[in-house]
Scaffold this motif. Structure first.
Motif, PDB file in Angstrom:
ATOM      1  N   ASP A 110       0.808  -1.219   0.000  1.00 38.32           N
ATOM      2  CA  ASP A 110       0.000   0.000   0.000  1.00 38.32           C
ATOM      3  C   ASP A 110       0.840   1.267   0.000  1.00 38.32           C
ATOM      4  OD1 ASP A 110      -2.161  -1.628   0.043  1.00 38.32           O
ATOM      5  OD2 ASP A 110      -2.765  -1.211   2.112  1.00 38.32           O
ATOM      6  N   ASP A 113       1.352   4.201  -2.907  1.00 38.34           N
ATOM      7  CA  ASP A 113       0.585   5.402  -3.234  1.00 38.34           C
ATOM      8  C   ASP A 113       1.481   6.638  -3.162  1.00 38.34           C
ATOM      9  OD1 ASP A 113       0.537   4.955  -0.355  1.00 38.34           O
ATOM     10  OD2 ASP A 113      -0.655   6.785  -0.292  1.00 38.34           O
ATOM     11  N   ILE A 128      -0.584   7.776  -7.830  1.00 36.13           N
ATOM     12  CA  ILE A 128      -1.319   6.569  -7.465  1.00 36.13           C
ATOM     13  C   ILE A 128      -1.965   6.816  -6.107  1.00 36.13           C
ATOM     14  CG2 ILE A 128      -1.155   4.109  -6.950  1.00 36.13           C
ATOM     15  CD1 ILE A 128       1.256   3.963  -8.773  1.00 36.13           C
ATOM     16  N   ALA A 129      -3.302   6.848  -6.084  1.00 42.76           N
ATOM     17  CA  ALA A 129      -4.040   7.083  -4.851  1.00 42.76           C
ATOM     18  C   ALA A 129      -4.333   5.757  -4.158  1.00 42.76           C
ATOM     19  CB  ALA A 129      -5.343   7.821  -5.147  1.00 42.76           C
ATOM     20  N   ASP A 130      -4.703   5.831  -2.900  1.00 37.99           N
ATOM     21  CA  ASP A 130      -5.025   4.617  -2.147  1.00 37.99           C
ATOM     22  C   ASP A 130      -6.088   3.792  -2.865  1.00 37.99           C
ATOM     23  OD1 ASP A 130      -3.247   5.162  -0.126  1.00 37.99           O
ATOM     24  OD2 ASP A 130      -4.699   6.246   1.081  1.00 37.99           O
ATOM     25  N   VAL A 133      -4.762   1.641  -5.759  1.00 39.98           N
ATOM     26  CA  VAL A 133      -4.005   0.450  -5.390  1.00 39.98           C
ATOM     27  C   VAL A 133      -4.921  -0.757  -5.320  1.00 39.98           C
ATOM     28  CG1 VAL A 133      -2.618  -0.623  -3.576  1.00 39.98           C
ATOM     29  CG2 VAL A 133      -2.243   1.766  -4.179  1.00 39.98           C
TER      30      VAL A 133
END
Length: 230
Positions: A110, A113, A128-130, A133
């Motif tokens: 994780d 991000d 890349i946002a949570d 992912v």
């Protein structure tokens, strides 16, 4: 051992390998017969001579300076005999010796991000946002949670990516390597060694590829300038 823009024709085999130092002896794991020899540290100056006689005769002399970040940066004078035994090689390789991260300390997938920028084009960035992912095709995998040997990307995380084209096709592969970890070379049935221009194991890296073993390497936006100072 992290090579700076290596020449694939010049002892690429020694790049991205683990170097273990016990006392005053260094052992470079090349995946077959290791190279071994004396290691000396005088102040911040690091020198070592590592060699082997089989399956071919190879040697590398490393001269580097140990930085406050724990990374030793310098050069390696490599040479030896090609497997055919009829001709030799010699070259100078800019390199870094980066402390390897402990398996138990490897951060979760994780942490991928954030904003990443390409080493080959600093203006080419992506975030890349949570939530993104969780949307990646195929659950992230690594040697940590998959004991099966092999697999392109070990010990780093790997995942598929959803193609931008809604009709499918052309999906790229994504690999995330936290600092101190490197993709295992020559694994997963990939022919030859893995090449990532401007790679730097001292920083988190994100690799994108549609044609392994050739990888585009991205660094976190805040790390990019420092990562390219090799």
């Amino acid at each position: 051992m992290d090579l700076a823009d290596p020449d694939p024709g010049c002892i690429m085999l020694l790049g991205y390998r683990h170097l273990t130092v016990a006392g005053e002896t260094g052992i470079l794991d090349t995946g077959e017969t290791p190279l071994a020899g004396p290691v000396e540290l005088h102040g911040d100056a690091v020198t070592m001579h590592l060699e082997r006689t089989a399956p071919t005769k190879d040697a590398i002399d490393i001269t580097a300076a140990l930085g406050q970040d724990g990374v030793a940066r310098g050069t390696g004078e490599a040479g030896g005999i090609h497997p055919g035994g009829t001709n030799g090689y010699a070259c100078t390789i800019p390199l870094s010796l980066v402390p390897a991260g402990a398996v138990a300390d490897m951060p979760p997938f994780d942490t991928i991000d954030g904003t990443w920028c390409a080493a080959y084009d600093r203006t080419s960035c992506m975030t890349i946002a949570d939530s993104m992912v969780a949307d990646l095709d195929n659950p992230p995998h690594s040697k940590l949670d998959d004991p099966t040997p092999g697999g392109f990307g070990d010990p780093c995380y790997g995942s598929g990516m959803t193609p931008i084209d809604p009709n499918g096709g052309g999906g790229a592969a994504l690999y995330f390597c936290p600092k101190g970890y490197a993709i295992q070379t020559g694994s997963g049935g990939v022919e030859g060694e893995i090449i990532a221009e401007h790679d730097n194991v001292a920083f988190d890296r994100l690799y994108l590829t549609q044609n392994p073993p050739y990888l585009g390497v991205y660094f976190r936006e805040d790390d990019l300038a420092a990562a390219l100072q090799q």
